[in-house]
Design an enzyme around this catalytic site. Structure first.
Site, PDB file in Angstrom:
ATOM      1  N   ASP A 155       4.890   0.261  12.150  1.00 18.11           N
ATOM      2  CA  ASP A 155       3.617  -0.280  11.659  1.00 18.11           C
ATOM      3  C   ASP A 155       3.350  -1.699  12.160  1.00 18.11           C
ATOM      4  O   ASP A 155       2.232  -2.197  12.017  1.00 18.11           O
ATOM      5  CB  ASP A 155       3.572  -0.247  10.124  1.00 18.11           C
ATOM      6  CG  ASP A 155       3.512   1.170   9.598  1.00 18.11           C
ATOM      7  OD1 ASP A 155       3.165   2.077  10.371  1.00 18.11           O
ATOM      8  OD2 ASP A 155       3.833   1.375   8.412  1.00 18.11           O
ATOM      9  N   LYS A 203       0.829  -1.213   0.000  1.00 20.73           N
ATOM     10  CA  LYS A 203       0.000   0.000   0.000  1.00 20.73           C
ATOM     11  C   LYS A 203       0.868   1.269   0.000  1.00 20.73           C
ATOM     12  O   LYS A 203       0.662   2.177  -0.802  1.00 20.73           O
ATOM     13  CB  LYS A 203      -0.891  -0.023   1.256  1.00 20.73           C
ATOM     14  CG  LYS A 203      -1.480   1.304   1.639  1.00 20.73           C
ATOM     15  CD  LYS A 203      -2.233   1.217   2.953  1.00 20.73           C
ATOM     16  CE  LYS A 203      -1.413   1.462   4.193  1.00 20.73           C
ATOM     17  NZ  LYS A 203      -1.222   2.855   4.584  1.00 20.73           N
ATOM     18  N   ASN A 204       1.843   1.320   0.898  1.00 25.62           N
ATOM     19  CA  ASN A 204       2.601   2.566   1.054  1.00 25.62           C
ATOM     20  C   ASN A 204       3.537   2.837  -0.124  1.00 25.62           C
ATOM     21  O   ASN A 204       3.933   3.981  -0.341  1.00 25.62           O
ATOM     22  CB  ASN A 204       3.372   2.562   2.382  1.00 25.62           C
ATOM     23  CG  ASN A 204       2.421   2.717   3.565  1.00 25.62           C
ATOM     24  OD1 ASN A 204       1.252   3.068   3.376  1.00 25.62           O
ATOM     25  ND2 ASN A 204       2.908   2.451   4.769  1.00 25.62           N
ATOM     26  N   ARG A 225       1.199  14.496  13.913  1.00 21.02           N
ATOM     27  CA  ARG A 225       1.866  14.117  12.652  1.00 21.02           C
ATOM     28  C   ARG A 225       2.125  15.336  11.752  1.00 21.02           C
ATOM     29  O   ARG A 225       1.429  15.558  10.750  1.00 21.02           O
ATOM     30  CB  ARG A 225       1.071  13.030  11.918  1.00 21.02           C
ATOM     31  CG  ARG A 225       1.033  11.737  12.690  1.00 21.02           C
ATOM     32  CD  ARG A 225       0.345  10.618  11.950  1.00 21.02           C
ATOM     33  NE  ARG A 225       1.125  10.097  10.844  1.00 21.02           N
ATOM     34  CZ  ARG A 225       0.661   9.208   9.968  1.00 21.02           C
ATOM     35  NH1 ARG A 225      -0.564   8.756  10.085  1.00 21.02           N
ATOM     36  NH2 ARG A 225       1.429   8.761   9.001  1.00 21.02           N
ATOM     37  N   ARG A 233      -8.284  -0.311   4.902  1.00 21.28           N
ATOM     38  CA  ARG A 233      -7.364   0.596   4.226  1.00 21.28           C
ATOM     39  C   ARG A 233      -6.070  -0.112   3.827  1.00 21.28           C
ATOM     40  O   ARG A 233      -5.384   0.335   2.917  1.00 21.28           O
ATOM     41  CB  ARG A 233      -6.991   1.770   5.142  1.00 21.28           C
ATOM     42  CG  ARG A 233      -8.132   2.717   5.398  1.00 21.28           C
ATOM     43  CD  ARG A 233      -7.675   3.880   6.222  1.00 21.28           C
ATOM     44  NE  ARG A 233      -6.562   4.577   5.572  1.00 21.28           N
ATOM     45  CZ  ARG A 233      -5.957   5.639   6.078  1.00 21.28           C
ATOM     46  NH1 ARG A 233      -6.352   6.140   7.219  1.00 21.28           N
ATOM     47  NH2 ARG A 233      -4.958   6.213   5.437  1.00 21.28           N
ATOM     48  N   CYS A 286      -4.048  12.961  13.446  1.00 21.36           N
ATOM     49  CA  CYS A 286      -4.502  11.592  13.218  1.00 21.36           C
ATOM     50  C   CYS A 286      -4.744  10.952  14.577  1.00 21.36           C
ATOM     51  O   CYS A 286      -4.517  11.573  15.608  1.00 21.36           O
ATOM     52  CB  CYS A 286      -3.524  10.819  12.356  1.00 21.36           C
ATOM     53  SG  CYS A 286      -2.370   9.791  13.199  1.00 21.36           S
ATOM     54  N   ARG A 296      -3.660  10.844   4.765  1.00 18.74           N
ATOM     55  CA  ARG A 296      -2.573  11.819   4.777  1.00 18.74           C
ATOM     56  C   ARG A 296      -1.712  11.766   3.522  1.00 18.74           C
ATOM     57  O   ARG A 296      -1.174  12.779   3.081  1.00 18.74           O
ATOM     58  CB  ARG A 296      -1.678  11.599   5.992  1.00 18.74           C
ATOM     59  CG  ARG A 296      -2.398  11.674   7.307  1.00 18.74           C
ATOM     60  CD  ARG A 296      -1.448  11.358   8.428  1.00 18.74           C
ATOM     61  NE  ARG A 296      -0.356  12.318   8.463  1.00 18.74           N
ATOM     62  CZ  ARG A 296      -0.444  13.522   8.990  1.00 18.74           C
ATOM     63  NH1 ARG A 296      -1.564  13.922   9.543  1.00 18.74           N
ATOM     64  NH2 ARG A 296       0.585  14.330   8.977  1.00 18.74           N
TER      65      ARG A 296
HETATM   66  N1  EPU Z   1       7.672  14.016  10.902  1.00 21.71           N
HETATM   67  C1  EPU Z   1       7.863  15.345  11.223  1.00 21.71           C
HETATM   68  N2  EPU Z   1       7.666  16.272  10.225  1.00 21.71           N
HETATM   69  C2  EPU Z   1       7.305  15.930   8.968  1.00 21.71           C
HETATM   70  C3  EPU Z   1       7.125  14.569   8.644  1.00 21.71           C
HETATM   71  C4  EPU Z   1       7.316  13.627   9.639  1.00 21.71           C
HETATM   72  O1  EPU Z   1       8.174  15.685  12.349  1.00 21.71           O
HETATM   73  O2  EPU Z   1       7.160  16.830   8.128  1.00 21.71           O
HETATM   74  C5  EPU Z   1       7.883  13.002  11.940  1.00 21.71           C
HETATM   75  C6  EPU Z   1       6.634  12.182  12.235  1.00 21.71           C
HETATM   76  O3  EPU Z   1       5.785  12.842  13.157  1.00 21.71           O
HETATM   77  C7  EPU Z   1       7.228  10.911  12.777  1.00 21.71           C
HETATM   78  C8  EPU Z   1       8.507  10.751  11.952  1.00 21.71           C
HETATM   79  O4  EPU Z   1       8.790  12.027  11.412  1.00 21.71           O
HETATM   80  O5  EPU Z   1       7.571  11.060  14.117  1.00 21.71           O
HETATM   81  C9  EPU Z   1       8.419   9.766  10.813  1.00 21.71           C
HETATM   82  O6  EPU Z   1       7.248  10.014  10.056  1.00 21.71           O
HETATM   83  P1  EPU Z   1       7.188   9.738   8.493  1.00 21.71           P
HETATM   84  O7  EPU Z   1       7.153  11.016   7.779  1.00 21.71           O
HETATM   85  O8  EPU Z   1       8.266   8.759   8.131  1.00 21.71           O
HETATM   86  O9  EPU Z   1       5.765   9.028   8.355  1.00 21.71           O
HETATM   87  P2  EPU Z   1       4.739   9.161   7.177  1.00 21.71           P
HETATM   88  O10 EPU Z   1       5.442   9.339   5.901  1.00 21.71           O
HETATM   89  O11 EPU Z   1       3.666  10.115   7.541  1.00 21.71           O
HETATM   90  C10 EPU Z   1       4.777   6.627   6.573  1.00 21.71           C
HETATM   91  C11 EPU Z   1       3.772   5.537   6.430  1.00 21.71           C
HETATM   92  C12 EPU Z   1       3.230   5.155   7.796  1.00 21.71           C
HETATM   93  C13 EPU Z   1       4.395   4.731   8.672  1.00 21.71           C
HETATM   94  C14 EPU Z   1       5.471   5.821   8.718  1.00 21.71           C
HETATM   95  C15 EPU Z   1       6.716   5.398   9.467  1.00 21.71           C
HETATM   96  C16 EPU Z   1       2.833   5.947   4.266  1.00 21.71           C
HETATM   97  C17 EPU Z   1       1.686   6.392   3.457  1.00 21.71           C
HETATM   98  N3  EPU Z   1       2.698   6.002   5.583  1.00 21.71           N
HETATM   99  O12 EPU Z   1       4.088   7.716   7.183  1.00 21.71           O
HETATM  100  O13 EPU Z   1       2.367   4.038   7.572  1.00 21.71           O
HETATM  101  O14 EPU Z   1       3.933   4.473   9.972  1.00 21.71           O
HETATM  102  O15 EPU Z   1       5.864   6.174   7.388  1.00 21.71           O
HETATM  103  O16 EPU Z   1       7.291   4.281   8.880  1.00 21.71           O
HETATM  104  O17 EPU Z   1       3.838   5.528   3.724  1.00 21.71           O
HETATM  105  C18 EPU Z   1       0.593   2.606   8.026  1.00 21.71           C
HETATM  106  O18 EPU Z   1       0.796   2.031   6.944  1.00 21.71           O
HETATM  107  O19 EPU Z   1      -0.194   2.118   8.912  1.00 21.71           O
HETATM  108  C19 EPU Z   1       1.240   3.868   8.310  1.00 21.71           C
HETATM  109  C20 EPU Z   1       0.807   4.714   9.222  1.00 21.71           C
END
Ligand code: EPU
Length: 423
Positions: free
Chosen positions: A307, A23-24, A122, A399, A117, A93
């Protein structure tokens, strides 16, 4: 809203399941299509709610999307409405990923802020600072991010202070069309990023450093439509393997990449399971094993994934002794604890560390899923709880897990979906 009814499994899970596309990875690749004019193709796409949501976002922008047999075709020739509305971005998101490609190709766009969320705020500050480093002007107004640039984005250097999958995706997408060289330092190295890099290269992007924390992108003037295959979903694979452990059974996951879940397999070995690794499959055997508690910390890839924190917590609650789980990625991603407790689990939370006092017998109850991975954790616990467990709000699970009930049935478990009119 659909619910799951989960009776305890009369026997341990035993069997084989095929893992779907990630998915991701698809969520990062679909917006890449916006970088070119024409029809891009993606194969091994899972049938999931999130794919539909991203399709809806792209349709609003003006794309035509069709698909069959796990293939998607995205025709961007009509893309001209450069906006992603709140109604969609708030539900997923990853819709925010259209920001980078839209501003890079069209020089302007308007994308809703995602909001919070279930487990915390986030932030998206790194997406925005990164795009500014590539010359985008960012203005936040009425809950929307407006990004603009004069001519093309300009190549720049951005150092991620922390590893972020989403911000790496957005910047990578944007940098492919920027003028000159961009350097992304401390970029995320999750397998889904490599998958995106391969896809972008199929479109003519010039990217060096795949699989490393430094990505160097030589921007090009235009890209051609892409074609590529999605990697297997490592989180789905890990979830079914947790099923083997919690029921003291044996599960083989196939059509996947074992290397992508090494940290997870090491945890299963440390617990005391037999782990057998093939070239595109893994089998975890927990039958007749005396399993031990452990300490696990979630980390960016190649560490243990956040995850799988919830499914692992449910699993560790079945093992006698005290286990610890610390989540360093999302400090508040613990909404499942209250529901696991309703089933009889003994878990204490202190800051971002949960102590799981394992081995308590569980009793079926009505519980509520608070997010995608929490839903999976509740189903796993339901499998070993005495009596029936009903899990509401399983739209979260829909999802991210394709054909979940059918796959569980292949392993010998009855997970029944109750539709409201039948409830
Ligand atoms: N963060 C910031 N600022 C930003 C972006 C992220 O502070 O601008 C922080 C976040 O709050 C967190 C850390 O950086 O503490 C890592 O977050 P990341 O950006 O890597 O997460 P994401 O891209 O929003 C993706 C996956 C999530 C998964 C995370 C971590 C997708 C669509 N989502 O989220 O997947 O938990 O990486 O591996 O790829 C899931 O599939 O259930 C899911 C939530």
């Amino acid at each position: 809203m659909d619910k799951f009814l989960v009776p305890a499994v009369p026997k341990p899970l035993d069997g084989e399941v095929e893992i779907a596309g990630a998915k991701n990875a698809v969520l990062a690749i679909m917006p890449a299509a916006l970088l070119a004019d024409g029809i891009s193709e993606i194969s091994n796409v899972p049938h999931l709610k999130d794919m539909k949501t991203m399709s809806d976002v792209l349709r609003i922008i003006g794309c035509r999307i069709d698909g069959e047999n796990h293939k998607l075709r995205i025709d961007t020739r009509g893309a001209n409405h450069l906006e992603a509305p709140y109604e969609l971005v708030k539900t997923m998101r990853a819709s925010f990923y259209v920001l980078g490609p839209l501003v890079a190709r069209f020089g302007r766009c308007r994308v809703s802020l995602p909001g919070g969320c279930a487990w915390g705020p986030r932030p998206i500050d790194l997406h925005l600072k990164g795009l500014e480093a590539l010359g985008a002007k960012i203005n936040i107004t009425h809950g929307y991010v407006e990004a603009t640039c004069e001519g093309r984005l300009k190549g720049g250097t951005f150092h991620f202070p922390i590893s972020s999958v989403g911000a790496t995706v957005n910047l990578l997408l944007a940098a492919t069309l920027a003028e000159g060289e961009s350097i992304l330092q401390n970029a995320a190295i999750e397998p889904e990023i490599d998958n995106l890099v391969d896809y972008l290269i199929s479109m003519g992007a010039k990217i060096q450093g795949r699989g490393t924390r430094t990505l160097i992108i030589q921007g090009v003037e235009s890209l051609t439509p892409g074609k590529g295959e999605t990697i297997a979903d490592r989180i789905e694979a890990g979830t079914f393997l947790c099923g083997a452990v919690i029921t003291r059974g044996r599960v083989k996951v196939t059509h996947m990449v074992p290397e992508h879940i090494m940290s997870v397999l090491n945890v299963f070995k440390e617990i005391g399971c037999d782990v057998t690794i093939g070239d595109s499959w893994v089998e975890v055997d927990a039958r007749n094993k005396s399993l031990k508690p452990i300490s696990v910390t979630t980390l960016p890839y190649p560490g243990f994934p956040t995850d799988l924190q919830a499914p692992l917590m449910a699993t560790l609650a079945s093992i006698e002794g005290n286990s610890l789980i610390q989540d360093t990625i999302y400090h508040d991603r613990f909404t499942h604890i209250a529901e696991l407790k309703r089933l009889g689990a003994d878990i204490q939370l202190n800051g971002n560390t949960a102590t799981i006092i394992g081995g308590k017998s569980l009793e079926g109850a009505d519980v509520m899923a608070s997010d995608l991975r929490a839903s999976a954790a509740l189903v796993l616990s339901g499998l070993i709880a005495e009596g029936e467990t009903t899990i509401s709000r399983i739209y979260h699970l829909d999802r991210g897990y394709e054909d979940f009930e059918a796959k569980m049935a292949k392993l010998g478990a009855t997970v029944s979906r109750i539709r409201p009119e039948l409830a």
